[in-house]
Scaffold this active site. Structure first.
Site, PDB file in Angstrom:
ATOM      1  N   CYS A  40       0.821  -1.211   0.000  1.00 26.69           N
ATOM      2  CA  CYS A  40       0.000   0.000   0.000  1.00 26.69           C
ATOM      3  C   CYS A  40       0.861   1.269   0.000  1.00 26.69           C
ATOM      4  CB  CYS A  40      -0.914  -0.008   1.230  1.00 26.69           C
ATOM      5  SG  CYS A  40      -2.314   1.148   1.085  1.00 26.69           S
ATOM      6  N   ASP A  56      -5.987  -3.206  11.613  1.00 34.72           N
ATOM      7  CA  ASP A  56      -4.822  -2.331  11.722  1.00 34.72           C
ATOM      8  C   ASP A  56      -4.712  -1.846  13.157  1.00 34.72           C
ATOM      9  OD1 ASP A  56      -2.640  -0.793  11.051  1.00 34.72           O
ATOM     10  OD2 ASP A  56      -3.743   0.631   9.807  1.00 34.72           O
TER      11      ASP A  56
END
Length: 216
Positions: free
Chosen positions: A8, A131
């Site tokens: 990412c 996360d």
């Protein structure tokens, strides 16, 4: 099914090419100005063309309005929308319905109680991403290089695909996978020299380490 690997926060053609060549399944682009990894929708057009047909294109947004999604869809043509803010389930469902693109909802984790959110999102999201919860003073909700207690995800089976994120790198991804048995991993800061600047060797090393760990 094998491990899904996502790189990412890509901004340059060089870093994107390395991620693609290394075998990333998904490549992520951040559309959030406070992030050092932010890309403008028009800049994403060429990056999207480069990735098309080689990996899934993921657009990361944070509590975005429909106008931004419209720009992203028109330029990047993403395969997956990653909602990384405080979007409630109703908003996730609305985004998916309006744009007809699968959605991955990020869930911030610090303690076991945070996993209560799973039940609220599994009916509306196609994937989940776990996360580390950002500190209150943080200017962005992710990409901070901070892991959480992976033991919290041990034996977790939400019934839909999920990814592990937060503080992963080539040196710890094997341990993270051995604990969580996550079907996917997502990395950003763990393959950078400094925030927003990808390290090409770290990208290669992460994908290699993740693949090796998943084959054990």
């Amino acid at each position: 099914m094998g491990l899904t690997v996502k790189i990412c926060g890509l901004k340059t053609h060089e870093a994107l090419e390395v991620a693609l060549d290394a075998g990333a399944d998904f490549v992520g682009f951040v559309f959030f100005p406070p992030s050092p990894r932010n890309v403008e929708p028009e800049a994403a057009r060429a990056l999207g063309r480069q990735a098309a047909g080689r990996a899934g294109k993921v657009a990361l947004t944070v509590d975005a309005e429909d106008a931004l999604f419209e720009q992203i869809v028109a330029t990047l043509a993403p395969d997956l929308l990653q909602l990384h803010g405080k979007e409630p389930p109703q908003r996730v469902a609305a985004v998916k319905a309006r744009f007809g693109i699968p959605v991955m909802k990020a869930i911030a984790v610090e303690a076991a109680a945070d996993l209560a959110a799973v039940d609220r999102y599994i009916a509306v999201a196609d994937r989940l991403l776990f996360d580390a919860r950002a500190p209150r003073e943080a200017t962005r909700p992710g990409g901070l290089g901070k892991p959480f207690d992976w033991q919290l995800l041990r034996a977790l089976d939400p019934g839909i695909p999920f990814m592990l994120s937060g503080g992963l790198d080539a040196g710890n991804v094997a341990q993270a996978l051995s604990i969580t048995r996550a079907p996917g991993v997502d990395v950003s800061s763990g393959v950078e020299r400094v925030p927003g600047e990808k390290d090409l060797d770290k990208i290669r090393a992460f994908v290699r380490a993740a693949r090796q760990a998943s084959s054990v």
